[in-house]
Design an enzyme around this catalytic site. Structure first.
Site, PDB file in Angstrom:
ATOM      1  N   SER A  79      12.566  74.437  39.067  1.00 31.53           N
ATOM      2  CA  SER A  79      11.704  75.628  38.970  1.00 31.53           C
ATOM      3  C   SER A  79      10.236  75.281  39.213  1.00 31.53           C
ATOM      4  O   SER A  79       9.856  74.106  39.236  1.00 31.53           O
ATOM      5  CB  SER A  79      11.851  76.259  37.584  1.00 31.53           C
ATOM      6  OG  SER A  79      13.210  76.448  37.287  1.00 31.53           O
TER       7      SER A  79
HETATM    8  C1  SAM Z   1      16.708  77.259  38.285  1.00 30.62           C
HETATM    9  S1  SAM Z   1      18.060  76.170  38.074  1.00 30.62           S
HETATM   10  C2  SAM Z   1      17.613  75.285  36.620  1.00 30.62           C
HETATM   11  C3  SAM Z   1      16.438  74.372  36.792  1.00 30.62           C
HETATM   12  C4  SAM Z   1      16.528  73.126  35.930  1.00 30.62           C
HETATM   13  N1  SAM Z   1      16.270  73.386  34.536  1.00 30.62           N
HETATM   14  C5  SAM Z   1      15.662  71.998  36.456  1.00 30.62           C
HETATM   15  O1  SAM Z   1      14.783  71.510  35.741  1.00 30.62           O
HETATM   16  O2  SAM Z   1      15.893  71.592  37.594  1.00 30.62           O
HETATM   17  C6  SAM Z   1      19.306  77.252  37.442  1.00 30.62           C
HETATM   18  C7  SAM Z   1      20.613  76.527  37.125  1.00 30.62           C
HETATM   19  O3  SAM Z   1      21.370  77.376  36.270  1.00 30.62           O
HETATM   20  C8  SAM Z   1      22.728  77.145  36.525  1.00 30.62           C
HETATM   21  N2  SAM Z   1      23.530  78.250  35.973  1.00 30.62           N
HETATM   22  C9  SAM Z   1      23.787  79.480  36.492  1.00 30.62           C
HETATM   23  N3  SAM Z   1      24.562  80.198  35.664  1.00 30.62           N
HETATM   24  C10 SAM Z   1      24.805  79.405  34.597  1.00 30.62           C
HETATM   25  C11 SAM Z   1      25.565  79.565  33.410  1.00 30.62           C
HETATM   26  N4  SAM Z   1      26.229  80.703  33.153  1.00 30.62           N
HETATM   27  N5  SAM Z   1      25.624  78.539  32.536  1.00 30.62           N
HETATM   28  C12 SAM Z   1      24.964  77.362  32.791  1.00 30.62           C
HETATM   29  N6  SAM Z   1      24.242  77.154  33.899  1.00 30.62           N
HETATM   30  C13 SAM Z   1      24.149  78.165  34.785  1.00 30.62           C
HETATM   31  C14 SAM Z   1      22.798  77.003  38.034  1.00 30.62           C
HETATM   32  O4  SAM Z   1      23.967  76.308  38.410  1.00 30.62           O
HETATM   33  C15 SAM Z   1      21.504  76.269  38.341  1.00 30.62           C
HETATM   34  O5  SAM Z   1      21.720  74.897  38.497  1.00 30.62           O
END
Ligand code: SAM
Length: 376
Positions: A79
């Site tokens: 992000s």
């Molecule tokens: C914006 S990224 C997160 C960024 C991360 N915190 C970083 O520092 O790189 C969003 C992540 O949320 C995950 N995601 C989507 N739905 C989810 C769920 N229901 N439970 C857990 N993870 C989820 C996606 O696979 C994705 O990798």
């Protein structure tokens, strides 16, 4: 690294405001490039790989790095750092605390939490993403972070935490997180009027019942979660439109203000519109840098657009009704002193979805003395 780290912190502070010293130290010391070794998608759609021209320079911008794309849509990323900073500050994390992160992504945010002294458990719904985050954390020499593959709705069953941070857009909060965090803070981007304002929420006892209350910390545009965290609920707004229907709209009210509202004040108006109007969302419109606020009609093709100068465009099957409702929203925002997003006290309700209910924003009250930013 020291110089790169200092310049990185300066960029984050330019966009997001001053960082507390421990957060500045975390951003300066955790090597972001170790978390994007498979590269990321540039804004022009091409893929930036380690070793390609300007790679390191791009990694240390205050910008989101899209690290996985499926069906043409981003499905994982690191992000925007200034947004991560605001969320980490709101989390108010202390050394030694156990923190649950939903959305491990690259593992970079988990590494920052670790640098702040937290013991971290991070969950990602995509197994390959969780595997890569684990490998990246190892590569960067970060211990004290566990990465689990699974749907974050469940949190980490059987464990307790002091804080929960959600780094993916959700439509509501899982009751499992509150079982695991007690009265500790949950920081999460929760859908509202076509965007994902970041909320800081906590469960409070009120007589015999448990309540969840929240406030907005900042605006954001996160990618959306998979699974029950994205369920629709009684106060869901329509999804933002991907395409404009602006060619079918006519000007029905002239500019209300001499100048356009600045971006943050326009987001305040947009948030308030979502409180007062269940069909508030966003859609792109040519000539507008920020996607305008639209009160979308039931057909999803018409309604009224409120522009940053307060002018109104309307069209579709009942333009008069939507023009009137747009005017009511504008009048009310002015009559209440142009409340900022942070001025709202939010009360959440639990859906009755069997097995996977979520807490969703349901009632709003303006907090006394925190109402407005004044004219801008
Ligand atoms: C914006 S990224 C997160 C960024 C991360 N915190 C970083 O520092 O790189 C969003 C992540 O949320 C995950 N995601 C989507 N739905 C989810 C769920 N229901 N439970 C857990 N993870 C989820 C996606 O696979 C994705 O990798």
């Amino acid at each position: 690294m020291a110089d790169l780290g200092r310049r990185f912190v300066a960029k984050i502070e330019r966009d997001g405001g001053p960082l507390p010293p421990e957060l500045a130290a975390a951003f300066a010391s955790v090597p972001r490039e170790a978390f994007v070794t498979d590269g990321f998608q540039r804004r022009d759609g091409t893929w930036a790989l380690p070793g390609s021209a300007g790679f390191l320079e791009s990694v240390y911008q205050d910008d989101v790095l899209v690290t996985k794309v499926a069906g043409g849509m981003p499905v994982s990323s690191s992000s925007q750092p200034s947004l991560m900073a605001i969320m980490l500050e709101a989390l108010d994390v202390r050394p030694g605390q156990r923190v649950l992160e939903i959305g491990a992504g690259t593992g970079y945010n988990a590494a920052l939490l670790r640098a702040l002294g937290a013991e971290v458990t991070s969950v990602d719904v995509q197994e390959d993403v969780a595997d890569r985050a684990r490998a990246a954390l190892e590569r960067a020499g970060v211990d004290g972070v566990r990465v689990l593959a699974g749907d974050g709705y469940a949190g980490s069953p059987g464990e307790t935490f002091a804080r929960v941070i959600v780094t993916v857009g959700v439509s509501g909060l899982s009751p499992r997180w509150f079982e695991q965090v007690g009265d500790g803070l949950v920081v999460a981007p929760v859908e509202h009027a076509g965007t994902h304002p970041v909320l800081v929420a906590r469960q409070v006892a009120a007589g015999d019942e448990e309540r969840v209350v929240a406030q907005v910390v900042c605006s954001s545009g996160f990618m959306s979660a998979a699974g029950p965290l994205l369920a629709r609920h009684p106060r869901s707004h329509p999804a933002p439109l991907a395409q404009s229907n602006g060619d079918r709209l006519d000007v029905v009210a002239p500019a209300r203000w001499a100048g356009a509202l600045e971006a943050a004040r326009y987001r305040d108006l947009q948030y308030a519109a979502g409180v007062w109007h269940e069909r508030a969302t966003q859609m792109p419109l040519s000539g507008q840098s920020q996607n305008p606020l639209v009160l979308l009609d039931e057909t999803g093709t018409g309604g009224a657009v409120i522009l940053p100068d307060g002018s109104v465009l309307a069209g579709g099957e009942d333009p008069a009704r939507y023009a009137r409702e747009a005017k009511e929203v504008l009048d009310r925002w002015e009559a209440t002193g142009r409340p900022s997003t942070g001025a709202w006290q939010i009360r959440m309700s639990l859906t009755d979805e069997p097995g996977t209910p979520i807490w969703y924003p349901a009632e709003w009250e303006l907090r006394p003395r925190a109402r407005s930013h004044g004219p801008s």
